[in-house]
Scaffold this motif. Sequence first.
Motif, PDB file in Angstrom:
ATOM      1  N   GLY A 127       4.478   3.448 -12.770  1.00  0.00           N
ATOM      2  CA  GLY A 127       5.573   3.384 -11.808  1.00  0.00           C
ATOM      3  C   GLY A 127       6.136   1.977 -11.703  1.00  0.00           C
ATOM      4  N   ALA A 128       5.254   0.987 -11.839  1.00  0.00           N
ATOM      5  CA  ALA A 128       5.705  -0.411 -11.826  1.00  0.00           C
ATOM      6  C   ALA A 128       6.590  -0.706 -13.026  1.00  0.00           C
ATOM      7  N   TYR A 129       6.286  -0.118 -14.181  1.00  0.00           N
ATOM      8  CA  TYR A 129       7.161  -0.270 -15.347  1.00  0.00           C
ATOM      9  C   TYR A 129       8.600   0.116 -14.985  1.00  0.00           C
ATOM     10  N   ARG A 138       0.836  -1.202   0.000  1.00  0.00           N
ATOM     11  CA  ARG A 138       0.000   0.000   0.000  1.00  0.00           C
ATOM     12  C   ARG A 138       0.868   1.249   0.000  1.00  0.00           C
ATOM     13  N   LYS A 139       0.668   2.063  -1.030  1.00  0.00           N
ATOM     14  CA  LYS A 139       1.390   3.327  -1.188  1.00  0.00           C
ATOM     15  C   LYS A 139       0.413   4.358  -1.754  1.00  0.00           C
ATOM     16  N   HIS A 140       0.944   5.527  -2.131  1.00  0.00           N
ATOM     17  CA  HIS A 140       0.092   6.538  -2.747  1.00  0.00           C
ATOM     18  C   HIS A 140      -0.269   6.116  -4.170  1.00  0.00           C
ATOM     19  N   ALA A 156       8.944  -3.607  -3.883  1.00  0.00           N
ATOM     20  CA  ALA A 156       8.784  -4.493  -2.731  1.00  0.00           C
ATOM     21  C   ALA A 156       8.201  -5.842  -3.147  1.00  0.00           C
ATOM     22  N   LEU A 157       7.251  -5.831  -4.073  1.00  0.00           N
ATOM     23  CA  LEU A 157       6.609  -7.077  -4.494  1.00  0.00           C
ATOM     24  C   LEU A 157       7.496  -7.898  -5.422  1.00  0.00           C
ATOM     25  N   LEU A 158       8.296  -7.236  -6.234  1.00  0.00           N
ATOM     26  CA  LEU A 158       9.225  -7.978  -7.094  1.00  0.00           C
ATOM     27  C   LEU A 158      10.234  -8.756  -6.258  1.00  0.00           C
ATOM     28  N   ALA A 159      10.571  -8.216  -5.089  1.00  0.00           N
ATOM     29  CA  ALA A 159      11.497  -8.916  -4.195  1.00  0.00           C
ATOM     30  C   ALA A 159      10.892 -10.209  -3.665  1.00  0.00           C
ATOM     31  N   LEU A 160       9.541 -10.310  -3.736  1.00  0.00           N
ATOM     32  CA  LEU A 160       8.864 -11.534  -3.308  1.00  0.00           C
ATOM     33  C   LEU A 160       8.675 -12.515  -4.461  1.00  0.00           C
ATOM     34  N   GLY A 161       9.146 -12.155  -5.627  1.00  0.00           N
ATOM     35  CA  GLY A 161       9.079 -13.062  -6.765  1.00  0.00           C
ATOM     36  C   GLY A 161       7.777 -13.075  -7.520  1.00  0.00           C
ATOM     37  N   GLN A 219       6.004   2.711  -8.096  1.00  0.00           N
ATOM     38  CA  GLN A 219       7.380   2.212  -8.202  1.00  0.00           C
ATOM     39  C   GLN A 219       7.830   1.575  -6.890  1.00  0.00           C
ATOM     40  N   GLN A 220       7.546   2.233  -5.774  1.00  0.00           N
ATOM     41  CA  GLN A 220       7.937   1.695  -4.464  1.00  0.00           C
ATOM     42  C   GLN A 220       7.237   0.375  -4.177  1.00  0.00           C
TER      43      GLN A 220
END
Length: 351
Positions: free
Chosen positions: A266-268, A233-235, A247-252, A242-243
């Motif tokens: 931002g995810a891009y 959860r972010k803005h 964090a989620l990419l680190a979880l695979g 992006q933030q």
Amino acid sequence: MAMDASSGDAPVKRRRASLGSANLAQVAQLAEVSEATVSRVLNRKYGVSPATRQAVEEALREVGYERPMNNELVLMLTPNLLNPIFAQQADKIESELSPHGLKSIICQVYPGTPQERDYVEALIDSGVAAIVFLSASNTLLKADHRVVQLIASRGIPFVSINGGFPETVAPVVSTDDWRAAEIAVAHLHDLGHRRIGMLAGPVDNIPADRRVDGFIQAMERRGIDDPEQFVARKHFNFEGGQQAASALLALGVTGLVASSDEMALGAYRAVARAGLSVPHDVSVIGYDDSALLDFTAPPLTTVRQQTERIAENVGRIVTSLIAQRPVGTDEILIDPELHLRGSTAIPPVQG
């Protein structure tokens, strides 16, 4: 504050509602109040209790009086006109109201702050017939909602978009955010993704909370254990996306469901900085929909809010409220649609 083109350059003159003296006396008798009190209610003045105002409004309906709508103003409060979804929604609502002689004033406000109340207080005596909360403080559970008390004290009807005020009973038109999350998860799951993450908006934001609920339910229906761990959860903006994605990419995760198109873009950036690519390594789904998304690289698949259907319902409700015709107060939920572009694909083969 921005006034839309339909209002023109001429200053807006306040027009008071009129009622013949005989009918005025009849309304006063039915409501068991003075004619002066009826006049105050007609012109939405201060100093009338909610109970008395309701009695007068009911008496007005009983005698068949409808407030005229020509040259009346509808105030639209929105948090951001830079976001295409809000500008698009405001434009479509204006198009629904204009044929009825209603003119829109669009105010960009910081929801839940004194600024929102200040706008209303400054304009309320300029002939405001109704107010539309276009994803303003009505979306925030813990915001300062004193603006609603001000509106109620003047007997001005209002309608909210994407969440209502918990302390009031008033019409609400929203996109079905639970359904939006289901659509996005279903698409990624059908492609073969199992580690799906959600880029969610802040806590106590009604649309964000609903999308999280819908995401968790959709994941659990598909047998995914502990889906809460895949919610970040972010803005609602680019940086928040992006933030959250990092964090989620680190979880695979191999699939990302964003709560706004800005978050998806931002995810891009997060995917690229992780040395990965969309959609080969990570699939991304946005939320809202804009024609500009056809020109992103790759074009962004998104869940589309049906702004035209929301506007149709808001227009119908606003005109009915101004004319004192009864309207329902059950929240109207508009189904979203999945707009497929090029940002989703089957997940990469795990080595």
